[in-house]
Design an enzyme around this catalytic site. Structure first.
Site, PDB file in Angstrom:
ATOM      1  N   HIS A  99       0.808  -1.209   0.000  1.00 25.83           N
ATOM      2  CA  HIS A  99       0.000   0.000   0.000  1.00 25.83           C
ATOM      3  C   HIS A  99       0.849   1.269   0.000  1.00 25.83           C
ATOM      4  O   HIS A  99       1.955   1.277   0.520  1.00 25.83           O
ATOM      5  CB  HIS A  99      -0.877   0.057   1.260  1.00 25.83           C
ATOM      6  CG  HIS A  99      -1.725  -1.142   1.460  1.00 25.83           C
ATOM      7  ND1 HIS A  99      -1.974  -1.658   2.711  1.00 25.83           N
ATOM      8  CD2 HIS A  99      -2.387  -1.950   0.603  1.00 25.83           C
ATOM      9  CE1 HIS A  99      -2.756  -2.707   2.614  1.00 25.83           C
ATOM     10  NE2 HIS A  99      -3.006  -2.914   1.345  1.00 25.83           N
TER      11      HIS A  99
ATOM     12  N   TYR B  90       2.653   1.851  13.614  1.00 21.10           N
ATOM     13  CA  TYR B  90       3.343   2.746  12.699  1.00 21.10           C
ATOM     14  C   TYR B  90       2.833   4.177  12.804  1.00 21.10           C
ATOM     15  O   TYR B  90       1.679   4.430  13.067  1.00 21.10           O
ATOM     16  CB  TYR B  90       3.306   2.249  11.262  1.00 21.10           C
ATOM     17  CG  TYR B  90       1.950   2.016  10.650  1.00 21.10           C
ATOM     18  CD1 TYR B  90       1.444   2.887   9.693  1.00 21.10           C
ATOM     19  CD2 TYR B  90       1.196   0.903  10.983  1.00 21.10           C
ATOM     20  CE1 TYR B  90       0.218   2.661   9.101  1.00 21.10           C
ATOM     21  CE2 TYR B  90      -0.037   0.668  10.400  1.00 21.10           C
ATOM     22  CZ  TYR B  90      -0.526   1.562   9.454  1.00 21.10           C
ATOM     23  OH  TYR B  90      -1.748   1.341   8.871  1.00 21.10           O
TER      24      TYR B  90
ATOM     25  N   ASP C  91      -6.428  -6.327  -1.428  1.00 21.57           N
ATOM     26  CA  ASP C  91      -5.046  -6.697  -1.724  1.00 21.57           C
ATOM     27  C   ASP C  91      -4.974  -7.797  -2.784  1.00 21.57           C
ATOM     28  O   ASP C  91      -4.079  -7.794  -3.629  1.00 21.57           O
ATOM     29  CB  ASP C  91      -4.315  -7.134  -0.457  1.00 21.57           C
ATOM     30  CG  ASP C  91      -4.049  -5.961   0.482  1.00 21.57           C
ATOM     31  OD1 ASP C  91      -4.204  -4.794   0.057  1.00 21.57           O
ATOM     32  OD2 ASP C  91      -3.699  -6.207   1.642  1.00 21.57           O
TER      33      ASP C  91
ATOM     34  N   LYS D 102       6.187   6.398   6.541  1.00 19.07           N
ATOM     35  CA  LYS D 102       5.809   5.537   7.668  1.00 19.07           C
ATOM     36  C   LYS D 102       7.047   5.108   8.439  1.00 19.07           C
ATOM     37  O   LYS D 102       8.047   4.716   7.843  1.00 19.07           O
ATOM     38  CB  LYS D 102       5.093   4.275   7.177  1.00 19.07           C
ATOM     39  CG  LYS D 102       3.777   4.517   6.492  1.00 19.07           C
ATOM     40  CD  LYS D 102       3.167   3.214   6.000  1.00 19.07           C
ATOM     41  CE  LYS D 102       1.848   3.464   5.292  1.00 19.07           C
ATOM     42  NZ  LYS D 102       1.288   2.205   4.752  1.00 19.07           N
TER      43      LYS D 102
END
Length: 183
Positions: free
Chosen positions: A62, A132, A170, A72
């Site tokens: 992603h 994250y 996904d 991130k």
């Protein structure tokens, strides 16, 4: 804190100093000043996320496109994952290349994935808690994804002991050749 560039030089492996004894351990999991020095510029984080996943769950790959591109800083606080970043910048000489490694509660490693890179992970333990920080807010209209098993990427995912468990999104992600990308 030890900082090591991966095979994608912008993606950094961060190893915090861990002080342990018979009682347990202590580590500074984030220090803004030290982090900014490590990446070479000021980074503002706006959102913290936490996911828990079972063995074999594969999340990714992603990313978010401008004007909501996200960097991130990722880590695992329980369990173990194989974490991957993919260069999604068409103008980069490393476009479509990946870097990856294990992040676990035991090794305390973190990975900095700057804007312009896709991210995903595969859970190798019975469960994993994945935390994250992001540099922009979640913006579904800016979402991009690329298929985790695209032969053009050639990501070598380890065996988690079960078949990968994917979300519908996904599983339907486009191949690199047709995925939205950064310029």
């Amino acid at each position: 804190m030890k900082v090591t560039p991966t095979s994608l030089p912008e993606v950094l492996l961060i190893e915090p100093k861990v002080f342990g004894d018979a009682r347990g351990f202590f580590m500074e999991s984030f220090n803004q000043q030290a982090f900014d020095a490590a990446v070479g510029h000021a980074v503002a984080f706006v959102q913290d996320n936490h996911s828990r996943s079972a063995r074999g769950v594969l999340r990714g790959l992603h990313y978010q496109l401008p004007p909501h591109a996200q960097g991130k800083l990722v880590r695992v606080t329980s369990g173990c994952v194989f974490d991957v970043a993919v260069d999604m910048r068409r103008s980069s000489p490393r476009f479509g290349r990946w870097a990856g490694g294990e992040l676990s509660a035991d090794n305390h490693h973190q990975l900095w994935i700057p804007p312009g890179f896709a991210h995903g992970f595969l859970v190798l333990s019975d469960t994993a808690d994945f935390l994250y920080k992001t540099t922009d807010y979640y913006a579904p209209q800016a979402e991009g994804s690329v298929r985790w098993d695209d032969p053009a990427l050639g990501v070598v995912w380890p065996d988690a002991g079960v078949a990968p468990v994917l979300s519908g999104k996904d599983a339907a992600a486009p191949l690199l050749a047709t995925a939205l990308a950064f310029e």
